[in-house]
Design a protein around this motif. Structure first.
Motif, PDB file in Angstrom:
ATOM      1  N   LYS A  66      30.679  40.441  44.830  1.00  0.00           N
ATOM      2  CA  LYS A  66      30.829  40.138  43.401  1.00  0.00           C
ATOM      3  C   LYS A  66      32.237  39.623  43.107  1.00  0.00           C
ATOM      4  N   GLY A  67      32.305  38.481  42.456  1.00  0.00           N
ATOM      5  CA  GLY A  67      33.602  37.922  42.083  1.00  0.00           C
ATOM      6  C   GLY A  67      34.260  37.091  43.162  1.00  0.00           C
ATOM      7  N   ILE A  68      33.688  37.076  44.380  1.00  0.00           N
ATOM      8  CA  ILE A  68      34.220  36.265  45.472  1.00  0.00           C
ATOM      9  C   ILE A  68      33.436  34.952  45.519  1.00  0.00           C
ATOM     10  N   PHE A  69      34.115  33.853  45.750  1.00  0.00           N
ATOM     11  CA  PHE A  69      33.409  32.584  45.839  1.00  0.00           C
ATOM     12  C   PHE A  69      32.566  32.555  47.106  1.00  0.00           C
TER      13      PHE A  69
ATOM     14  N   HIS B 267      27.064  26.922  45.120  1.00  0.00           N
ATOM     15  CA  HIS B 267      28.423  27.415  45.282  1.00  0.00           C
ATOM     16  C   HIS B 267      28.873  28.040  43.968  1.00  0.00           C
ATOM     17  N   GLY B 268      29.450  29.223  44.058  1.00  0.00           N
ATOM     18  CA  GLY B 268      29.909  29.920  42.862  1.00  0.00           C
ATOM     19  C   GLY B 268      30.174  31.365  43.178  1.00  0.00           C
ATOM     20  N   TYR B 269      29.779  32.268  42.273  1.00  0.00           N
ATOM     21  CA  TYR B 269      30.016  33.692  42.511  1.00  0.00           C
ATOM     22  C   TYR B 269      28.951  34.538  41.843  1.00  0.00           C
ATOM     23  N   ILE B 270      28.711  35.704  42.431  1.00  0.00           N
ATOM     24  CA  ILE B 270      27.755  36.675  41.903  1.00  0.00           C
ATOM     25  C   ILE B 270      28.421  37.468  40.792  1.00  0.00           C
ATOM     26  N   THR B 271      27.703  37.642  39.683  1.00  0.00           N
ATOM     27  CA  THR B 271      28.265  38.432  38.581  1.00  0.00           C
ATOM     28  C   THR B 271      27.595  39.793  38.424  1.00  0.00           C
ATOM     29  N   THR B 272      26.278  39.855  38.645  1.00  0.00           N
ATOM     30  CA  THR B 272      25.542  41.098  38.421  1.00  0.00           C
ATOM     31  C   THR B 272      24.374  41.182  39.407  1.00  0.00           C
ATOM     32  N   ILE B 273      24.094  42.394  39.872  1.00  0.00           N
ATOM     33  CA  ILE B 273      22.971  42.620  40.787  1.00  0.00           C
ATOM     34  C   ILE B 273      22.002  43.603  40.123  1.00  0.00           C
TER      35      ILE B 273
ATOM     36  N   VAL C 240      22.457  37.729  39.290  1.00  0.00           N
ATOM     37  CA  VAL C 240      22.942  36.651  38.430  1.00  0.00           C
ATOM     38  C   VAL C 240      24.068  35.939  39.157  1.00  0.00           C
ATOM     39  N   PHE C 241      23.973  34.626  39.209  1.00  0.00           N
ATOM     40  CA  PHE C 241      24.916  33.800  39.958  1.00  0.00           C
ATOM     41  C   PHE C 241      25.486  32.746  39.020  1.00  0.00           C
TER      42      PHE C 241
ATOM     43  N   LYS D  53      25.605  26.415  36.102  1.00  0.00           N
ATOM     44  CA  LYS D  53      25.966  27.490  35.166  1.00  0.00           C
ATOM     45  C   LYS D  53      25.256  28.786  35.564  1.00  0.00           C
ATOM     46  N   VAL D  54      24.741  29.535  34.586  1.00  0.00           N
ATOM     47  CA  VAL D  54      24.169  30.851  34.879  1.00  0.00           C
ATOM     48  C   VAL D  54      22.787  30.687  35.512  1.00  0.00           C
ATOM     49  N   MET D  55      22.622  31.297  36.690  1.00  0.00           N
ATOM     50  CA  MET D  55      21.368  31.211  37.419  1.00  0.00           C
ATOM     51  C   MET D  55      20.857  32.616  37.710  1.00  0.00           C
ATOM     52  N   TYR D  56      19.532  32.762  37.715  1.00  0.00           N
ATOM     53  CA  TYR D  56      18.901  34.004  38.115  1.00  0.00           C
ATOM     54  C   TYR D  56      18.248  33.757  39.469  1.00  0.00           C
ATOM     55  N   ILE D  57      18.673  34.515  40.483  1.00  0.00           N
ATOM     56  CA  ILE D  57      18.247  34.293  41.860  1.00  0.00           C
ATOM     57  C   ILE D  57      17.408  35.475  42.342  1.00  0.00           C
ATOM     58  N   SER D  58      16.217  35.193  42.836  1.00  0.00           N
ATOM     59  CA  SER D  58      15.352  36.237  43.393  1.00  0.00           C
ATOM     60  C   SER D  58      15.934  36.759  44.696  1.00  0.00           C
ATOM     61  N   LEU D  59      16.103  38.070  44.800  1.00  0.00           N
ATOM     62  CA  LEU D  59      16.596  38.669  46.046  1.00  0.00           C
ATOM     63  C   LEU D  59      15.660  38.363  47.213  1.00  0.00           C
TER      64      LEU D  59
END
Length: 221
Positions: A88-91, A103-109, A115-116, A122-128
């Motif tokens: 989280k917070g790391i690129f 390319h970006g960073y994770i904000t919430t799991i 959430v990426f 911009k804000v993306m929702y990624i399926s685990l």
């Protein structure tokens, strides 16, 4: 995990879902993922997406393997959720669809998604379930060499639900892009959602249903 012990510290070839082939040194294996060094980066690959592993026929010199300190963890507790939390917070670079890396960073799991934030999408929702691998940046470089003021710490104020299907209900009526728009009909207005399918209205006003279990990523353009 025992079946992977034979390959530890060896150069291996791994086929990942979607006919993706990666090669490198197998460094660690956890409960649900492994760590591979390909000479430039560490790849954290969920075991769920590994089709096969074999000793590499292409012997290369990878030099000195850099430290794993970017995502510190206890080796006997290595897991996908712990790695995502440490990231989280790391690129990072993530692979979700066969044709796109983000390319970006994770904000919430959350329970079954995370959430990426991508400077492009911009804000993306990624399926685990559909995360094929994660690669942390090993330098201080930012994605696309953007300045930090273009990479917000809190990019979204949308309240988050524990599961992805419930979160999608918050996007009703929004224009969305599913799976990076890998098919044109996966771009449209999210009209409704039930326990198994998303109903989209395409640009031509046609209705298409997308199975929830095939949802890899979604964002509002």
């Amino acid at each position: 995990m025992a079946s992977f012990k034979h390959f530890l510290n060896m150069q291996v070839t791994i086929e990942v879902s979607g006919k993706n082939i990666v090669e490198g040194i197998l460094l660690e294996v956890g409960n649900d993922l492994l760590v591979l060094f390909n000479g430039e980066n560490f790849l954290y690959i969920p075991l769920l997406h590994i089709q096969n592993v074999s000793e590499s026929l292409n012997k290369e010199s990878y030099g000195t393997v850099p430290s794993l300190q970017e995502l510190e963890h206890e080796k006997d507790e290595l897991s996908l959720r712990k790695v995502l939390t440490a990231a989280k917070g790391i690129f990072v670079e993530i692979k979700v669809t066969n044709s796109h890396s983000f390319h970006g960073y994770i904000t919430t799991i959350m329970n079954n998604y995370f959430v990426f934030y991508s400077p492009v999408y911009k804000v993306m929702y990624i399926s685990l379930q559909h995360l094929k691998w994660l690669i942390p940046y090993l330098t201080e470089q930012t994605p696309y060499t953007l300045s930090n003021n273009l990479l917000p710490v809190n990019p979204s104020n949308i309240p988050l639900a524990r599961t992805l299907d419930v979160q999608l209900n918050k996007l009703n009526g929004e224009l969305v892009v599913i799976n990076s728009g890998e098919r044109n009909e996966y771009i449209g207005k999210l009209d409704s959602i039930d326990s198994n399918f998303i109903q989209l209205i395409t640009s031509k006003g046609e209705i298409i249903l997308v199975g929830l279990r095939h949802l890899k990523s979604i964002f509002i353009p």
